[in-house]
Motif scaffolding. Structure first.
Motif, PDB file in Angstrom:
ATOM      1  N   ALA A  65       0.860  -1.180   0.000  1.00 26.76           N
ATOM      2  CA  ALA A  65       0.000   0.000   0.000  1.00 26.76           C
ATOM      3  C   ALA A  65       0.897   1.231   0.000  1.00 26.76           C
ATOM      4  O   ALA A  65       2.080   1.162   0.364  1.00 26.76           O
ATOM      5  N   SER A  66       0.349   2.359  -0.397  1.00 23.67           N
ATOM      6  CA  SER A  66       1.111   3.597  -0.392  1.00 23.67           C
ATOM      7  C   SER A  66       1.626   3.913   1.007  1.00 23.67           C
ATOM      8  O   SER A  66       0.965   3.629   2.009  1.00 23.67           O
ATOM      9  N   ASP A  67       2.817   4.468   1.070  1.00 20.11           N
ATOM     10  CA  ASP A  67       3.470   4.861   2.329  1.00 20.11           C
ATOM     11  C   ASP A  67       3.810   3.679   3.228  1.00 20.11           C
ATOM     12  O   ASP A  67       3.816   3.806   4.457  1.00 20.11           O
ATOM     13  N   GLY A  93       3.672   5.716  -8.209  1.00 17.24           N
ATOM     14  CA  GLY A  93       4.339   6.958  -8.570  1.00 17.24           C
ATOM     15  C   GLY A  93       5.755   7.076  -8.054  1.00 17.24           C
ATOM     16  O   GLY A  93       6.555   7.811  -8.601  1.00 17.24           O
ATOM     17  N   ASP A  94       6.090   6.328  -6.992  1.00 19.78           N
ATOM     18  CA  ASP A  94       7.417   6.476  -6.394  1.00 19.78           C
ATOM     19  C   ASP A  94       7.787   5.218  -5.618  1.00 19.78           C
ATOM     20  O   ASP A  94       7.068   4.799  -4.717  1.00 19.78           O
ATOM     21  N   TYR A 136       5.505   4.888  -2.423  1.00 22.43           N
ATOM     22  CA  TYR A 136       4.740   6.119  -2.221  1.00 22.43           C
ATOM     23  C   TYR A 136       3.893   6.399  -3.457  1.00 22.43           C
ATOM     24  O   TYR A 136       4.197   5.926  -4.544  1.00 22.43           O
ATOM     25  N   ASN A 137       2.864   7.181  -3.276  1.00 21.59           N
ATOM     26  CA  ASN A 137       2.038   7.647  -4.397  1.00 21.59           C
ATOM     27  C   ASN A 137       1.412   6.515  -5.204  1.00 21.59           C
ATOM     28  O   ASN A 137       1.435   6.527  -6.430  1.00 21.59           O
ATOM     29  N   ALA A 139      -1.737   4.881  -6.689  1.00 19.57           N
ATOM     30  CA  ALA A 139      -3.079   5.340  -7.048  1.00 19.57           C
ATOM     31  C   ALA A 139      -4.161   4.298  -6.763  1.00 19.57           C
ATOM     32  O   ALA A 139      -5.340   4.606  -6.815  1.00 19.57           O
ATOM     33  N   ALA A 140      -3.778   3.071  -6.434  1.00 10.50           N
ATOM     34  CA  ALA A 140      -4.731   1.999  -6.121  1.00 10.50           C
ATOM     35  C   ALA A 140      -4.592   1.639  -4.643  1.00 10.50           C
ATOM     36  O   ALA A 140      -3.773   2.222  -3.921  1.00 10.50           O
ATOM     37  N   ASP A 141      -5.379   0.664  -4.184  1.00 11.51           N
ATOM     38  CA  ASP A 141      -5.255   0.214  -2.791  1.00 11.51           C
ATOM     39  C   ASP A 141      -3.864  -0.344  -2.523  1.00 11.51           C
ATOM     40  O   ASP A 141      -3.283  -0.113  -1.466  1.00 11.51           O
ATOM     41  N   THR A 142      -3.344  -1.089  -3.489  1.00 10.55           N
ATOM     42  CA  THR A 142      -1.978  -1.611  -3.397  1.00 10.55           C
ATOM     43  C   THR A 142      -1.335  -1.520  -4.777  1.00 10.55           C
ATOM     44  O   THR A 142      -2.021  -1.482  -5.791  1.00 10.55           O
TER      45      THR A 142
END
Length: 155
Positions: A65-67, A93-94, A136-137, A139-142
Motif C-alpha cells: 500500500a502507499s506509504d 508513482g514512487d 509512495y504515491n 493510485a490503487a489500494d496496493t
C-alpha cells in the motif's frame, strides 16, 4: 571495482527513459517483470562494454500500500560490485530503495521521486545487507513492485 561502477553508472543514467511502456490491458505483474528485465538487459550491455558481466541473483516481489515498505536480506561476496534495481506497476508513482549494513547504517539509497530506482554499490567484504523498498504515491489500494539484486563482475 569503483571504476566498473562509475562506467556502469554513466551508461545507466538514462535507464528510466528507455524502459518499455506496457499496455493497460497487460497484468500488473507483467509490467514489473518487463521493467526489471529491461533494466537487467541495460546493465548487461553496459557491463559488457566495460569488459564485465551482470548476473541476476535474486528478485523479490510483493504488493504494498502507499506509504509502506518491506525489507529483504541479501548476501554479498567480498570485493564485489552490485546493482539493486526496482520497478513498480503503472499505479505507482514512487518506489525508493535503501540498503543498510548489519549496523543499520545506510550504504546506498535511491530516494528520488521515481518508480524505477537504481543503486550501485561495492561490498568490500562478504556481508549481509538489508534492502528496503518503500512505496509512495500508489493510485490503487496496493501496487505491485519488484526489486532485483544483480552482481557486476569484471571479466
Amino acid at each position: 571495482m569503483a571504476r566498473l561502477l562509475k562506467y556502469i553508472a554513466t551508461s545507466t543514467a538514462a535507464l528510466a527513459l528507455i524502459l518499455p511502456v506496457s499496455s493497460a490491458a497487460e497484468p500488473y505483474v507483467e509490467v514489473v517483470h518487463d521493467q526489471l528485465d529491461a533494466m537487467l538487459a541495460q546493465l548487461e550491455s553496459s557491463a559488457e562494454e566495460a569488459d564485465a558481466t551482470a548476473i541476476s541473483l535474486e528478485t523479490f516481489e510483493d504488493l504494498l500500500a502507499s506509504d509502506t515498505g518491506h525489507s529483504y536480506e541479501v548476501s554479498t561476496e567480498a570485493e564485489s560490485s552490485y546493482a539493486v534495481v526496482g520497478a513498480c506497476d503503472t499505479d505507482c508513482g514512487d518506489l525508493d530503495i535503501i540498503i543498510t549494513n548489519a549496523a543499520g547504517e545506510t550504504v546506498a539509497a535511491d530516494e528520488t521521486e521515481s518508480d524505477v530506482p537504481v543503486i550501485l554499490f561495492d561490498s568490500e567484504e562478504a556481508a549481509t545487507y538489508t534492502v528496503t523498498a518503500n512505496l509512495y504515491n500508489c493510485a490503487a489500494d496496493t501496487c505491485y513492485y519488484g526489486v532485483r539484486l544483480i552482481q557486476l563482475q569484471a571479466d
